[in-house]
Structure formats: C-alpha cells, structure tokens
Design an enzyme around this catalytic site. Structure first.
Site, PDB file in Angstrom:
ATOM      1  N   VAL A  45       0.833  -1.212   0.000  1.00  0.00           N
ATOM      2  CA  VAL A  45       0.000   0.000   0.000  1.00  0.00           C
ATOM      3  C   VAL A  45       0.866   1.261   0.000  1.00  0.00           C
ATOM      4  CG1 VAL A  45      -1.851   1.254   1.173  1.00  0.00           C
ATOM      5  CG2 VAL A  45      -1.868  -1.236   1.169  1.00  0.00           C
ATOM      6  N   VAL A  82     -11.477  -0.069   5.500  1.00  0.00           N
ATOM      7  CA  VAL A  82     -12.577  -0.959   5.104  1.00  0.00           C
ATOM      8  C   VAL A  82     -12.710  -0.970   3.581  1.00  0.00           C
ATOM      9  CG1 VAL A  82     -15.052  -1.444   5.288  1.00  0.00           C
ATOM     10  CG2 VAL A  82     -13.849  -0.429   7.229  1.00  0.00           C
ATOM     11  N   ILE A 118     -12.965   1.078  -2.181  1.00  0.00           N
ATOM     12  CA  ILE A 118     -14.385   1.482  -2.149  1.00  0.00           C
ATOM     13  C   ILE A 118     -14.558   2.565  -1.075  1.00  0.00           C
ATOM     14  CG2 ILE A 118     -16.758   0.729  -1.701  1.00  0.00           C
ATOM     15  CD1 ILE A 118     -16.019  -2.041  -2.665  1.00  0.00           C
ATOM     16  N   GLU A 157      -2.393 -14.598   2.700  1.00  0.00           N
ATOM     17  CA  GLU A 157      -1.107 -14.625   3.403  1.00  0.00           C
ATOM     18  C   GLU A 157      -0.659 -16.087   3.567  1.00  0.00           C
ATOM     19  OE1 GLU A 157       0.086 -11.751   5.186  1.00  0.00           O
ATOM     20  OE2 GLU A 157      -1.567 -10.488   4.509  1.00  0.00           O
ATOM     21  N   LYS A 185     -13.812  -5.190   9.833  1.00  0.00           N
ATOM     22  CA  LYS A 185     -14.363  -4.207   8.889  1.00  0.00           C
ATOM     23  C   LYS A 185     -15.847  -3.965   9.192  1.00  0.00           C
ATOM     24  CE  LYS A 185     -11.134  -5.542   5.214  1.00  0.00           C
ATOM     25  NZ  LYS A 185     -10.953  -6.478   4.101  1.00  0.00           N
TER      26      LYS A 185
HETATM   27  N1  HSE Z   1      -6.860  -9.349   3.258  1.00  0.00           N
HETATM   28  C1  HSE Z   1      -7.929  -8.480   2.895  1.00  0.00           C
HETATM   29  C2  HSE Z   1      -8.801  -9.132   1.839  1.00  0.00           C
HETATM   30  C3  HSE Z   1      -7.484  -7.161   2.378  1.00  0.00           C
HETATM   31  O1  HSE Z   1      -8.493 -10.233   1.363  1.00  0.00           O
HETATM   32  O2  HSE Z   1      -9.803  -8.549   1.505  1.00  0.00           O
HETATM   33  C4  HSE Z   1      -7.058  -6.225   3.458  1.00  0.00           C
HETATM   34  O3  HSE Z   1      -8.109  -5.963   4.337  1.00  0.00           O
END
Ligand code: HSE
Length: 429
Positions: A14, A132, A136, A190, A205
C-alpha cells in the site's frame, strides 16, 4: 502554493501505491488540494533493501523518532499494519500535533474511540477510509453522502481473499485447498491465511461500518463469526442445484434498536447482483430509509485501490480540515445498542445430512423439523455410496434456536451418520 510535508510509515504494497499515486497524479492532487505534497520521510525496516521503485535513500529511515521529532511533518500515514506498534506510532504522532491517515482496521476496530479521543484532545484529524474495503469509499459514503438516512442494513462481501477462493470453487470447480493455494500464489492470501479465511478480517471491517452506521460502539467480539474453511465442493454443487451461490457475507441489520451482526458463509440467490461479484472484488449493499438500496462495487485490496483511499484522505485533510465522524465512545450508554445473540436471529437455512438409505429416515427427520416449527421449502437427495445418502434441505425463515433444537434431535437418529453442513441463506428481502 503551500508546501506540506508528510511521512509514510511502512513501505509495503500500500505504501508503494501511495507513493506512485502521489507521483503519477501530482498535477491533479496539487490542483485539488491547493498544496504541494512532499513525502519527507518513509519509515522502513531495512533502508538498504532493493526496491523496484526509484526512491532516494535520503528520505528512508528506520527510526520513528526521525518522523515524530520533525516538526515540519504535518501528516503521518500509518501503513505498518499490525496492532501495538502501529497504535503507539499513531498516538506519538498525534501528541506531536500531526494529522493521521491509516489503513489499519485492526487498530480502529479495537481502539478507535481511544485514538479519536486523543485526536480531539490534540486537535488533529484522524482519517481511516482505507481500513474498510480498500478502494471502495464506504466510510465517506456512510459519513457524508448517506448522512441524511437512518441506515437499516449493510450486507457486504468485504474480504477479497475468501471471495477469490469461493469464486474459484464455484466457477472452476476447485477444492477449497486448491483455491487457497492459488490465492496464496497470486498474493491475495497470506502464508497464514487464518485472518481472511476464518472471517476475522471481515469482522473488524464490519465492526467499523456498523459503529458508524448505527451510531453505537460495536465490540467486534460480539459479532458472530464463521469462516469458509469447511465449505466443500459438494455444498457449492447443492447450492447451485437450489439456485444459490455461496459467498462470505458480513451482515449488519438494525431492527427495534437491536443489532444483528454476523459474518458467515451464506447462500444467496444466483440471480442477485452480489452473486456475480467474483474474484477478489468487494461489494457492499446498504439500505437507508430514504435512499433505499445502494450497492458499491470495487477492489477491496491492492496497492493502487487502497492507495487511492489513503491519498483521498490526505487530500481531505489538506482541503477542508473537516473532522470525519467518529466511532461512538465505549461508555456512551445513551447510544449503546444491544447486539442480538446468534440464537435470536432468524433466517432460511441450507442443511445437508449424511444418512443411511433406510425406510423412514426422511420421514423421521421431517417430523423433527416440523415439531420444532421449522418448515421445509425444498429437499433433494443423492446416493453417494451403496448405503449412504445425502439429504439436503432448504428451510423457510426459521429461528436459529429452532434449527439448533431440531438438529440436536436429528443427530441422535439411528440412521443419521452426520450433519455435514448448516449454512444460512440471505434472500435480501
Ligand atoms: N486481506 C484483505 C482481503 C485485504 O483479502 O480482503 C485487506 O483488508
């Protein structure tokens, strides 16, 4: 034109996106913010690491004090992720009178009120759009565009990794394990995929969105959570047979001042637009009492989409210095709304049993459902083995308590081998 110095903490995916956007869209950003933004410092772990990006080593530092103690830096962009370290960096930066932009859902969902209070005391701004659904603009949508509404419900696909996995299982017939491996190879999941796959990421979120939408503190521990690791190819196929698609949904509803908050795999009608949100895309459906239904669709992760939300926040700070809405304080009793226990919720259900192929087993099962006030909409059965039959039911809307009571008794039936799946259905009514 005013020059504003900012610092970025963390230069991963990011952080790199933020850097690229600030370079590529420099002219537009300057015009829209009426400021010239200079990235004065970037906090990294290893200054000498080889990077794909052309960046002067002069601005890299591995010492947070270089940023905190630099009075010329006005905005700190926190992208280190994780919990304690990120939280401490933000607190120290605010105490040094710096505005904050963060993408950290974990910290906001856990300590949002504490951080907003410090921001208030220190008279600095705190923005968190990127926490979140990545690109978007959902936080701004709730806080600004929809602020005339009483929000009644939010239903979202807000985790890209699980949506990628479920899409691959649905559209290409992959097993959960194969789809997870692909998601890892593509960099969505991950190495330890627990947070995404087991629904924790979506819970954080949802806690942030629900707090803002319903004007109450939402403790993320109170959100019902179920991940997708138990979803099998068999369920995907049965869902299709019944006209449904399986998605990991985050659901927040308010009725009679009570909240229903849950994250779980859900059967949704295949004809609904949410069923066609595939790959790593996110979508959020909001129902407001004035606007009606509204759906946002886009990329919930990735360097540029998330970077777009972060840079948008930086520009907002420079533009108008308006304080964004805050999550409600933990002890604000007047605004506290009760979260319903999972047992109090109602939905339609998909239930799949593995039973012995004996006369009466279907009748016995149906009798138990009926006796517990659970009405059946559809049923299908397939022989999977000489002796074993899969029985799949779709129920009418039923209280979870009644479903649980039925299943306790069904489990005890002599010819029922296993209750293999219980998945809620969302019909968007
Ligand atoms: N790991 C999250 C996802 C993205 O797969 O949406 C970061 O919040």
């Amino acid at each position: 034109m005013e020059k504003v110095k900012i610092a970025i903490l963390g230069f991963g995916n990011v952080g790199t996106g933020v850097w690229k956007i600030l370079q590529e869209n420099k002219k537009e950003i300057m015009k829209r913010s009426n400021c010239q933004i200079e990235v004065a410092k970037i906090l990294v772990n290893d200054i000498n690491k080889k990077r794909d990006i052309d960046i002067s080593k002069e601005i890299l530092t591995d010492n947070i004090d270089d940023i905190i103690n630099d009075e010329s830096i006005k905005i700190v962009v926190e992208l280190v992720g994780g919990r304690d370290e990120a939280k401490q960096y933000m607190i120290r930066a605010m105490k040094a009178k710096k505005h904050i932009v963060t993408a950290n859902k974990l910290v906001i969902a856990n300590w949002g009120e504490e951080l907003f209070k410090i921001a208030d005391e220190e008279n600095v701004l705190f923005y968190y759009e990127a926490s979140v659904a990545g690109g978007i603009p959902i936080i701004r949508e709730i806080n600004e565009s929809l602020t005339a509404n009483r929000i009644e419900q939010i239903i979202g696909i807000i985790n890209g990794t699980t949506n990628y996995i479920l899409s691959k299982m649905t559209l290409e017939g992959l097993s959960f394990e194969q789809a997870l491996k692909e998601a890892q190879e593509k960099g969505y999941a991950e190495a330890d995929p627990t947070s995404d796959v087991e629904g924790y990421d979506a819970v954080y979120k949802l806690a942030i969105m629900a707090s803002l939408s319903f004007g109450t503190k939402v403790d993320h521990d109170r959100i019902y959570r179920e991940g997708i690791s138990k979803i099998s190819a068999v369920d995907i196929e049965y869902a299709k047979k019944f006209g449904y698609t399986i998605k990991l949904l985050a659901i927040a509803k308010e009725e009679n001042n009570k909240l229903e908050l849950r994250v779980h795999p859900t059967l949704i009608p295949s004809s609904h637009p949410m069923a066609n949100v595939n790959d790593a895309f996110n979508a959020i459906l909001i129902k407001g009492n004035a606007v009606g239904e509204l759906m946002l669709y886009g990329q919930g992760a990735g360097d540029m989409p998330t970077g777009s939300a972060v840079v948008g926040d930086i520009i907002s700070i420079l533009r108008n210095n308006v304080k964004p809405s805050e999550l409600k304080a933990l002890n604000d009793d007047a605004d506290f709304k009760e979260v319903k226990k999972s047992e109090e919720n109602e939905s339609e259900f998909y239930i799949r049993l593995n039973v012995n192929d004996r006369a009466g087993v279907l009748g016995d099962t149906a009798k138990i459902f009926g006796g517990n006030n659970v009405s059946i909409t559809s049923i299908t059965q397939d022989v999977v083995h000489k002796e074993h039959v899969l029985l799949a039911f779709i129920t009418h809307k039923s209280a979870e308590k009644n479903i649980n009571n039925s299943l306790k008794k069904i489990k005890e039936l002599e010819n029922v081998n296993e209750i293999e799946s219980i998945i809620r259905i969302e019909s968007f009514n």
